[in-house]
Design a protein around this motif. Structure first.
Motif, PDB file in Angstrom:
ATOM      1  N   ARG A  35      47.746  53.474  38.672  1.00  0.00           N
ATOM      2  CA  ARG A  35      47.853  54.582  39.807  1.00  0.00           C
ATOM      3  C   ARG A  35      47.145  55.692  40.114  1.00  0.00           C
ATOM      4  N   GLU A  36      46.913  56.202  38.977  1.00  0.00           N
ATOM      5  CA  GLU A  36      45.874  57.527  38.380  1.00  0.00           C
ATOM      6  C   GLU A  36      44.690  57.014  38.885  1.00  0.00           C
ATOM      7  N   PHE A  37      44.221  55.857  38.195  1.00  0.00           N
ATOM      8  CA  PHE A  37      42.504  55.443  38.400  1.00  0.00           C
ATOM      9  C   PHE A  37      42.767  55.411  39.407  1.00  0.00           C
ATOM     10  N   GLU A  38      43.455  55.404  40.691  1.00  0.00           N
ATOM     11  CA  GLU A  38      43.356  54.705  42.080  1.00  0.00           C
ATOM     12  C   GLU A  38      42.877  56.145  42.820  1.00  0.00           C
ATOM     13  N   ASP A  39      43.983  57.093  42.447  1.00  0.00           N
ATOM     14  CA  ASP A  39      43.875  59.024  42.686  1.00  0.00           C
ATOM     15  C   ASP A  39      42.521  58.940  41.670  1.00  0.00           C
ATOM     16  N   SER A  40      42.001  58.704  40.294  1.00  0.00           N
ATOM     17  CA  SER A  40      40.898  58.994  40.570  1.00  0.00           C
ATOM     18  C   SER A  40      39.823  58.308  41.693  1.00  0.00           C
ATOM     19  N   GLU A  42      39.823  58.033  43.914  1.00  0.00           N
ATOM     20  CA  GLU A  42      39.077  58.253  46.013  1.00  0.00           C
ATOM     21  C   GLU A  42      38.517  58.828  45.846  1.00  0.00           C
ATOM     22  N   ASN A  43      38.099  59.828  45.246  1.00  0.00           N
ATOM     23  CA  ASN A  43      37.142  61.319  44.797  1.00  0.00           C
ATOM     24  C   ASN A  43      35.627  60.641  44.047  1.00  0.00           C
ATOM     25  N   LYS A  44      36.152  59.680  43.385  1.00  0.00           N
ATOM     26  CA  LYS A  44      34.958  59.275  42.594  1.00  0.00           C
ATOM     27  C   LYS A  44      34.412  57.648  42.812  1.00  0.00           C
ATOM     28  N   GLU A  45      35.013  57.077  43.413  1.00  0.00           N
ATOM     29  CA  GLU A  45      34.969  56.200  43.753  1.00  0.00           C
ATOM     30  C   GLU A  45      34.046  54.361  42.729  1.00  0.00           C
ATOM     31  N   LEU A  46      33.814  55.055  41.738  1.00  0.00           N
ATOM     32  CA  LEU A  46      33.093  53.658  40.883  1.00  0.00           C
ATOM     33  C   LEU A  46      33.502  55.081  39.171  1.00  0.00           C
ATOM     34  N   MET A  47      33.631  54.835  38.332  1.00  0.00           N
ATOM     35  CA  MET A  47      33.980  55.465  37.006  1.00  0.00           C
ATOM     36  C   MET A  47      34.362  53.866  36.049  1.00  0.00           C
ATOM     37  N   LYS A  48      34.537  53.975  34.755  1.00  0.00           N
ATOM     38  CA  LYS A  48      34.388  53.261  33.538  1.00  0.00           C
ATOM     39  C   LYS A  48      35.984  53.709  32.845  1.00  0.00           C
ATOM     40  N   ILE A  72      42.206  47.751  43.386  1.00  0.00           N
ATOM     41  CA  ILE A  72      40.637  48.067  42.506  1.00  0.00           C
ATOM     42  C   ILE A  72      40.101  46.961  42.648  1.00  0.00           C
ATOM     43  N   THR A  73      38.173  47.227  42.438  1.00  0.00           N
ATOM     44  CA  THR A  73      37.472  45.931  42.044  1.00  0.00           C
ATOM     45  C   THR A  73      37.610  46.081  40.715  1.00  0.00           C
ATOM     46  N   VAL A  74      37.028  45.001  39.909  1.00  0.00           N
ATOM     47  CA  VAL A  74      36.647  45.626  38.557  1.00  0.00           C
ATOM     48  C   VAL A  74      35.377  44.898  38.670  1.00  0.00           C
ATOM     49  N   VAL A  75      34.618  45.906  38.595  1.00  0.00           N
ATOM     50  CA  VAL A  75      32.805  45.297  39.013  1.00  0.00           C
ATOM     51  C   VAL A  75      32.485  44.490  37.585  1.00  0.00           C
ATOM     52  N   GLN A  76      32.979  44.881  36.591  1.00  0.00           N
ATOM     53  CA  GLN A  76      31.975  44.927  35.273  1.00  0.00           C
ATOM     54  C   GLN A  76      33.070  44.590  33.903  1.00  0.00           C
ATOM     55  N   THR A  77      33.053  43.738  33.089  1.00  0.00           N
ATOM     56  CA  THR A  77      33.733  44.327  31.869  1.00  0.00           C
ATOM     57  C   THR A  77      32.604  43.706  30.628  1.00  0.00           C
ATOM     58  N   VAL A  81      34.926  47.528  27.949  1.00  0.00           N
ATOM     59  CA  VAL A  81      34.784  49.033  29.336  1.00  0.00           C
ATOM     60  C   VAL A  81      34.830  47.592  29.924  1.00  0.00           C
ATOM     61  N   LEU A  82      35.804  48.530  31.592  1.00  0.00           N
ATOM     62  CA  LEU A  82      35.367  48.271  32.226  1.00  0.00           C
ATOM     63  C   LEU A  82      35.244  48.421  33.405  1.00  0.00           C
ATOM     64  N   VAL A  83      34.293  47.710  34.707  1.00  0.00           N
ATOM     65  CA  VAL A  83      33.397  49.110  35.531  1.00  0.00           C
ATOM     66  C   VAL A  83      34.233  49.068  36.780  1.00  0.00           C
ATOM     67  N   LEU A  84      35.135  50.208  37.267  1.00  0.00           N
ATOM     68  CA  LEU A  84      36.121  50.253  38.429  1.00  0.00           C
ATOM     69  C   LEU A  84      35.678  50.709  39.566  1.00  0.00           C
ATOM     70  N   TYR A  85      36.029  49.560  40.920  1.00  0.00           N
ATOM     71  CA  TYR A  85      34.649  50.495  42.064  1.00  0.00           C
ATOM     72  C   TYR A  85      36.463  50.345  43.282  1.00  0.00           C
ATOM     73  N   LYS A  86      36.741  51.270  43.815  1.00  0.00           N
ATOM     74  CA  LYS A  86      37.079  51.620  45.082  1.00  0.00           C
ATOM     75  C   LYS A  86      36.321  52.331  45.539  1.00  0.00           C
ATOM     76  N   ARG A  87      36.461  51.825  46.707  1.00  0.00           N
ATOM     77  CA  ARG A  87      35.722  53.009  48.717  1.00  0.00           C
ATOM     78  C   ARG A  87      36.902  53.929  48.736  1.00  0.00           C
ATOM     79  N   ALA A  88      36.235  55.163  49.044  1.00  0.00           N
ATOM     80  CA  ALA A  88      37.352  56.239  49.412  1.00  0.00           C
ATOM     81  C   ALA A  88      37.456  55.851  50.567  1.00  0.00           C
TER      82      ALA A  88
END
Length: 104
Positions: A35-40, A42-48, A72-77, A81-88
């Motif tokens: 849930r914290e990943f989702e909150d983050s 929401e205004n970043k869209e992409l993070m590791k 959340i979509t895991v774009v790459q591992t 390290v995981l690269v996460l993406y979710k459209r804002a």
């Protein structure tokens, strides 16, 4: 959200110079953390996210739980390290989704 290979390549390239924002340690990955990943996102869209050496989780297990419990979509591992993406939702935070290559 289902991403095409071209879109994933674009997001991986954008994430290349980023540092991990979250770390998964000995307490493991929880739904609250997702849930914290989702909150983050929401205004970043992409993070590791990094899995520390002292965690019992594998990147595959973390990827499966994140995608199962959220949008959340895991774009790459890469290693641990995981690269996460979710459209804002809000347009002002759509830094990456507004530049994603169009899917055919």
């Amino acid at each position: 959200m289902k991403l095409t290979g071209k879109q994933k390549r674009f997001l991986r390239a954008e994430a290349h110079d980023m540092s991990p924002l979250f770390q998964i340690g000995k307490n493991g990955l929880t739904v609250e953390m997702i849930r914290e990943f989702e909150d983050s996102l929401e205004n970043k869209e992409l993070m590791k996210v990094q899995l520390l050496q002292n965690t019992d989780w594998t990147t595959k297990e973390a990827k499966e739980l994140i995608e199962e419990e959220s949008d959340i979509t895991v774009v790459q591992t890469i290693g641990r390290v995981l690269v996460l993406y979710k459209r804002a939702e809000e347009e002002k935070y759509q830094h990456f989704s507004s530049r994603l290559p169009r899917s055919n």
